[in-house]
Design an enzyme around this catalytic site. Structure first.
Site, short mmCIF file in Angstrom:
data_model
loop_
_atom_site.label_atom_id
_atom_site.label_comp_id
_atom_site.label_asym_id
_atom_site.label_seq_id
_atom_site.Cartn_x
_atom_site.Cartn_y
_atom_site.Cartn_z
N VAL A 139 0.79 -1.29 -0.06
CA VAL A 139 0.08 0.04 0.13
C VAL A 139 0.73 1.36 0.01
O VAL A 139 0.27 2.21 -0.26
CB VAL A 139 -0.92 0.07 1.18
CG1 VAL A 139 -1.90 -1.19 1.04
CG2 VAL A 139 -0.35 -0.11 2.58
N ALA A 142 8.59 2.71 0.29
CA ALA A 142 9.60 3.94 0.45
C ALA A 142 10.97 3.51 0.11
O ALA A 142 11.39 2.33 -0.17
CB ALA A 142 9.54 4.51 1.85
N SER A 143 12.09 4.35 0.71
CA SER A 143 13.38 3.98 0.32
C SER A 143 14.09 2.68 1.03
O SER A 143 14.84 2.12 0.89
CB SER A 143 14.40 5.28 0.53
OG SER A 143 14.17 5.75 1.92
N VAL A 147 5.33 -0.96 2.86
CA VAL A 147 4.11 -1.48 3.84
C VAL A 147 2.93 -2.47 2.94
O VAL A 147 2.63 -1.85 1.74
CB VAL A 147 3.53 -0.20 4.46
CG1 VAL A 147 2.44 -0.74 5.31
CG2 VAL A 147 4.39 0.53 5.26
N ASP A 296 9.28 14.25 11.72
CA ASP A 296 8.90 14.35 10.62
C ASP A 296 7.33 14.28 10.14
O ASP A 296 6.85 13.47 9.37
CB ASP A 296 9.40 13.25 9.63
CG ASP A 296 9.42 13.39 8.34
OD1 ASP A 296 9.49 14.53 7.71
OD2 ASP A 296 9.92 12.54 7.33
#
Length: 567
Positions: A139, A142-143, A147, A296
């Site tokens: 879903v 990222a780096s 997920v 963040d």
């Protein structure tokens, strides 16, 4: 020493293909001259034709844009580096800050089959035993990981974060290369050495290595949830420890609307103005009340649940303020709100690495000019993020460095303020923070805290009174028997008197040599005038030898003084 050199050479040889790739990409985006990589280019065997005809248009882009594009092409480690550097406003200008904030860690996902294999290996039992369902497609990607949605055997929907295969080796290699490049830049690029690149890379390495261990993120999420326990305006996903390892993180699956979708929120019956105040209060509560905050909080890590609560995800990057540092930040916010220049300057110095100014009068003048330029308007029109970032420029001009945690604090405040103003353009961000700062300042003088300090002081005083007679007697006995040594430092050199002794020895030696040389020349001159035998023709041999020897001593003395910076 030799073994270390051999080891370094072997490591460099193993890193050579990645070095070539990195330098090639940097040259492609026009950074060969900036980083002085011509020598590296020749050594690594990279041709000048690295920039192909269809890529020449890249060089027409502004330098900050090319920097962002280069970091994205270099891969996950460098993208993360750019994201973290963007929070260090003492290192980057406004133009670079804007571009680095655009860096996206989104990368193509790896196959779901491979993710399932990693999860099964990490958990130690088959996937169909661990989960009732497990989605093939992620879903989010990222780096560092991606997920997948899944369901536990009891039907609970969860989000499973899976670390990319072999990403640890890739990041370890890139960090080693970044450290090499930092040392190279510090040594060969004087205009960049002032930002202390080696220290910046070390700080970044520590942060990134922590992010690679998902158990750290689990601990962060649990600590964060505990400090907001009972707060209905924030939702922290629960962590399932039995399904979590260093490479797999299983947490409660949260669904909600985008925090910046103003129209969608209105249609769902959620008031954007009220929401803007809630998320502003949450960031101030994190910083001032707890000292542990989400570093963040961009829109991708925030969502609005159906009940209006704010859901926060991704606890890999967190910030922490000590009580003393929180107090300094509170005084800074209060000083900005009250336009109290002395308080602002004192707070800045408390939060700096140096803690003092070489020219406090000039610094106060700079603070006053800063206040006139950025604070001479209604508080509702002041952008706290801009003000704090401009404040870092003031620090640079006064040769001060802010302590590391403050940069993450600025990053978090700036991101939340931007979201808040999207929801409510009239948001008075500073005014909402003033009560938290005031509460913290007043709390320092509360009867309970003062009593606690007095109690602690009394305990320490009693301990001191118990230990002092014994320590004093021990010192007296050592002095009595000549066994005491007192280390001294002085302003000439922090190492003590040894450098001073060497300097005095050198002065004495030079003076002695000068006196001897003068004596030899005078005596030889007398012998020459007396014309005492033996002679070579009419020239006395002893007088001639003496003059030659004296001249040699004088020449040697002059060369020694010139070599060590004299004359």
């Amino acid at each position: 020493m030799i073994l270390n050199q051999i080891k370094s050479a072997v490591e460099f040889a193993s890193h050579l293909p990645r070095y070539r790739e990195i330098v090639g990409i940097l040259m492609k985006y026009g950074f060969a001259d900036v980083l002085r990589l011509v020598a590296l280019q020749r050594f690594l065997g990279i041709e000048d034709a690295t920039i192909t005809p269809h890529e020449t248009g890249i060089l027409s882009e502004p330098l900050p844009v090319r920097m962002r594009l280069a970091l994205e092409e270099l891969g996950p480690t460098f993208v993360k580096f750019g994201q973290i550097v963007s929070s260090r406003r003492d290192l980057v200008t406004d133009e670079y800050y804007v571009e680095l904030c655009k860096l996206q860690a989104n990368v193509p996902p790896f196959p779901g089959k491979q993710a399932k294999k990693i999860v099964a290996e990490e958990l130690g039992f088959p996937l169909n035993v661990a989960f009732k369902e497990f989605s093939d497609e992620p879903v989010g990607s990222a780096s560092i990981g991606q997920v997948h949605s899944a369901r536990l055997p009891n039907g609970t929907k969860v989000a499973v974060k899976v670390q990319r295969p072999d990403i640890e080796k890739v990041i370890e290699l890139d960090l080693a290369i970044l450290q090499d490049l930092a040392r190279f830049v510090e040594k060969h690029v004087p205009e960049l050495s002032g930002v202390n690149p080696v220290s910046v890379i070390e700080e970044f390495s520590t942060t990134l290595i922590k992010e690679l261990d998902f158990t750290n993120e689990a601990v962060n999420a649990e600590r964060f949830a505990k400090q907001f326990e009972g707060n209905v305006w924030i939702k922290v996903p629960g962590i399932f420890r039995d399904y979590t390892t260093s490479k797999v993180l299983t947490m409660e699956f949260l669904t909600g609307r985008s925090v910046v979708d103003v129209e969608g929120l209105k249609q769902a019956g959620i008031d954007p103005i009220e929401l803007s105040e809630h998320i502003t209060n949450l960031i101030y509560e994190q910083i001032f009340d707890h000292g542990f905050f989400h570093a963040d909080p961009h829109p991708g890590n925030m969502m609005v649940l159906d009940d209006g609560a704010t859901g926060l995800i991704d606890y890999g990057m967190m910030g922490s303020f000590s009580p003393a540092f929180r107090s300094s930040v509170a005084h800074l916010i209060a000083g900005l709100a009250e336009k109290n220049h002395q308080l602002v300057m004192r707070s800045i110095l408390e939060m700096s690495e140096e803690t003092y100014s070489l020219n406090p009068t000039a610094m106060l003048t700079d603070v006053e000019a800063f206040s006139e330029a950025h604070l001479n308007r209604p508080l509702r029109d002041i952008n706290l993020g801009v003000v704090l970032n401009k404040l870092l420029e003031l620090l640079r001009s006064n040769n001060l460095r802010m302590k590391g945690p403050f940069y993450l604090g600025i990053k978090a405040l700036t991101q939340v303020e931007a979201i808040g103003r999207t929801l409510n353009p009239d948001l008075n961000f500073i005014v909402l923070g003033e009560p938290y700062a005031t509460k913290l300042i007043q709390g320092k003088y509360s009867p309970t805290r003062v009593f606690g300090l007095l109690k602690s002081l009394a305990n320490e005083s009693m301990d001191f009174l118990e230990e002092f007679p014994h320590d004093f007697r021990n010192l007296y006995q050592r002095i009595k028997h000549g066994k005491a040594s007192i280390p001294l430092e002085h302003k000439i050199d922090p190492q003590g008197f040894e450098p001073l002794r060497k300097t005095l020895d050198m002065i004495a030696n030079r003076l002695t040599n000068a006196i001897l040389a003068a004596s030899v020349l005078i005596c030889s001159s007398i012998l020459m005038l007396a014309k005492l035998p033996p002679k070579i023709g009419e020239v006395p041999i002893f007088g001639l030898v003496g003059l030659i020897w004296g001249g040699y001593m004088c020449l040697r003395l002059v060369l020694s003084i010139w070599k060590h910076g004299g004359l």
